[in-house]
Design an enzyme around this catalytic site. Structure first.
Site, PDB file in Angstrom:
ATOM      1  N   GLY A 394     -19.691 -20.411   9.081  1.00  0.00           N
ATOM      2  CA  GLY A 394     -18.254 -20.322   8.871  1.00  0.00           C
ATOM      3  C   GLY A 394     -17.874 -19.845   7.482  1.00  0.00           C
ATOM      4  O   GLY A 394     -16.955 -19.047   7.319  1.00  0.00           O
ATOM      5  N   CYS A 395     -18.580 -20.324   6.467  1.00  0.00           N
ATOM      6  CA  CYS A 395     -18.285 -19.893   5.100  1.00  0.00           C
ATOM      7  C   CYS A 395     -18.558 -18.402   4.924  1.00  0.00           C
ATOM      8  O   CYS A 395     -17.803 -17.695   4.254  1.00  0.00           O
ATOM      9  CB  CYS A 395     -19.127 -20.690   4.105  1.00  0.00           C
ATOM     10  N   GLY A 396     -19.629 -17.934   5.549  1.00  0.00           N
ATOM     11  CA  GLY A 396     -19.942 -16.511   5.483  1.00  0.00           C
ATOM     12  C   GLY A 396     -18.872 -15.660   6.131  1.00  0.00           C
ATOM     13  O   GLY A 396     -18.517 -14.591   5.624  1.00  0.00           O
TER      14      GLY A 396
END
Length: 475
Positions: A394-396
């Site tokens: 998700g952060c990516g």
């Protein structure tokens, strides 16, 4: 098993336009679409001359970076002839286009099918979609009906801008713009806000074409050497200096080359990964004979121009903080360019010049920031949703969504407009305080003029450089 997505340092910035506009359902599909739609560049016998070669190499470099390949067909009479461009004179023209990332085709494999063809000079094509790169003095044009301008004068930024606009049309076609590659494109670098594409094709009065270049800046300070800054350097290297060593360029950047920079930076090659951008650009300019100095740090509030440093500045930064410092550095004339960053507005170009009635710190247009809204919109597209559903980090995904869309042809067109400002001043015109243009649309640029003309140090071109003889024509 988690889905694999590219990192911010790897993702092609032009491909991101397809991803963020919803044209693809998976990150990897963008490359396949670009491969299937790559234009072919064809150069005729005129490519033995300087202006045609400048247009050719601009088209090749930008095509190779956007589409990850660049099929090129050269008229046999010029393929083994010399490359006339600064820093490349040790190569044949065929070697120069291959070094730029092209696949040099022979006549028997020059089939183009339904893909667009970008034509430079005189060439017979069998393509369904054909874009003719043409120019006259300061006027750049891309025709779709085979018509051509006289293609004269030594204002090399005109053929460069025309080539970049042709590649822009090919990319907009991939993005689904129905009229792309079927419309006339034009840009008058002498009178950008007064000349429409239709009037360019109809023919302009001599005074609207701009003068033969007689004066060139003696130095410049380039701040930011990424996408836009390398566009500046690419265009500057092509200017018709009789002796480039008379010109000194101060190059300022604090960043290193990553994989993604290959898709936007005009001088970045695979072997440059991890090098400082300043060193890459300095090497290219020094190879063309220019003197360079390097500053590898940010533009800071305490930065002040020394009397012996360049009085002309060209800024290619993407942060607000350094832009707000411009009026305080001590430059006699500074040109700052901002580019769009979303899947639609990435072709937008906004130019501010200084001195101005308004301090760089107080310009209202620089007070806002739309990256949050842009990122939120991107994450609603299928490629992001499908990657998230497949377990991608998700952060990516958030980092990818926040990354700007960019394309090298936009940087080149912006650089042509930006460098034209000091050139116009040196030839008697008043600066544009503001100038707005969209490299992906046919609308006329909008600008406002200054009341006074700033002074910029210059060197003279020679008589032979001012004409179409000497370096501008071979033989």
């Amino acid at each position: 098993m988690n889905a694999i997505i590219p990192s911010v340092e790897e993702l092609s910035r032009p491909a991101k336009a397809l991803i963020d506009s919803g044209r693809v359902t998976a990150f990897g599909d963008a490359a396949d679409i670009l491969t299937a739609n790559v234009p072919t560049v064809i150069a005729g016998a005129e490519a033995s001359s300087y202006g045609y070669q400048a247009a050719l190499l601009t088209a090749v470099e930008t095509t190779a970076r956007v589409f990850a390949q660049a099929p090129v067909y050269l008229a046999p009479v010029v393929a083994d002839g010399p490359c006339l461009l600064p820093g490349l004179s040790h190569l044949t023209l065929a070697e120069a286009v291959v070094q730029a990332g092209a696949h040099h085709m022979r006549a028997d494999d020059a089939s183009v099918g339904s893909r667009p063809v970008i034509v430079i000079g005189t060439a017979a094509t069998t393509g369904i979609v054909s874009l003719q790169v043409t120019w006259d003095h300061w006027v750049a044009s891309v025709g779709t009906t085979g018509g051509r301008l006289p293609e004269r004068g030594n204002m090399v930024l005109a053929p460069v801008a025309a080539a970049a606009l042709a590649v822009a049309e090919c990319f907009k076609r991939v993005l689904g713009v129905d009229e792309a590659c079927y419309r006339q494109r034009g840009l008058n670098l002498w009178q950008p806000d007064q000349t429409s594409p239709n009037s360019i094709q109809a023919g302009l009065e001599e005074e609207a074409l701009g003068p033969v270049l007689q004066f060139l800046p003696k130095s410049a300070w380039m701040v930011g050497l990424g996408h836009l800054g390398q566009g500046y350097a690419w265009c500057w290297r092509l200017l018709p200096y009789l002796d480039p060593s008379q010109c000194e360029l101060l190059l300022q950047d604090f960043d290193k080359v990553n994989v993604a920079n290959r898709s936007t930076g005009m001088f970045v090659k695979p072997e440059h990964l991890g090098l400082m951008k300043s060193r890459v650009v300095a090497s290219a300019l020094e190879g063309a004979g220019f003197k360079t100095r390097i500053v590898e740090r940010r533009l800071l509030p305490e930065t002040l121009r020394h009397p012996n440093e360049p009085e002309l500045a060209l800024l290619g930064v993407d942060k607000l903080e350094p832009r707000r410092l411009i009026s305080n550095i001590g430059w006699a004339f500074a040109v700052d360019v901002g580019l769009g960053a979303g899947p639609v507005d990435f072709t937008g170009i906004s130019i501010h010049t200084f001195p101005s009635r308004t301090s760089s710190h107080d310009l209202a247009a620089w007070q806002g920031h739309g990256s949050t809204n842009r990122a939120a919109h991107a994450q609603q597209q299928d490629a992001y949703r499908n990657a998230e559903a497949a377990g991608a980090d998700g952060c990516g995904l958030v980092q990818l969504a926040e990354t700007a869309v960019a394309a090298p042809f936009v940087g080149v067109v912006a650089a042509c407009l930006a460098l034209s400002e000091p050139l116009r001043i040196l030839h008697g015109q008043k600066q544009h305080i503001t100038l707005s243009y969209d490299a992906g649309r046919t609308a006329l640029p909008r600008g406002s003029r200054a009341a006074e003309v700033p002074r910029i140090g210059f060197v003279e071109t020679s008589r032979e450089v001012r004409t179409q003889e000497g370096p501008w024509r071979s033989g």
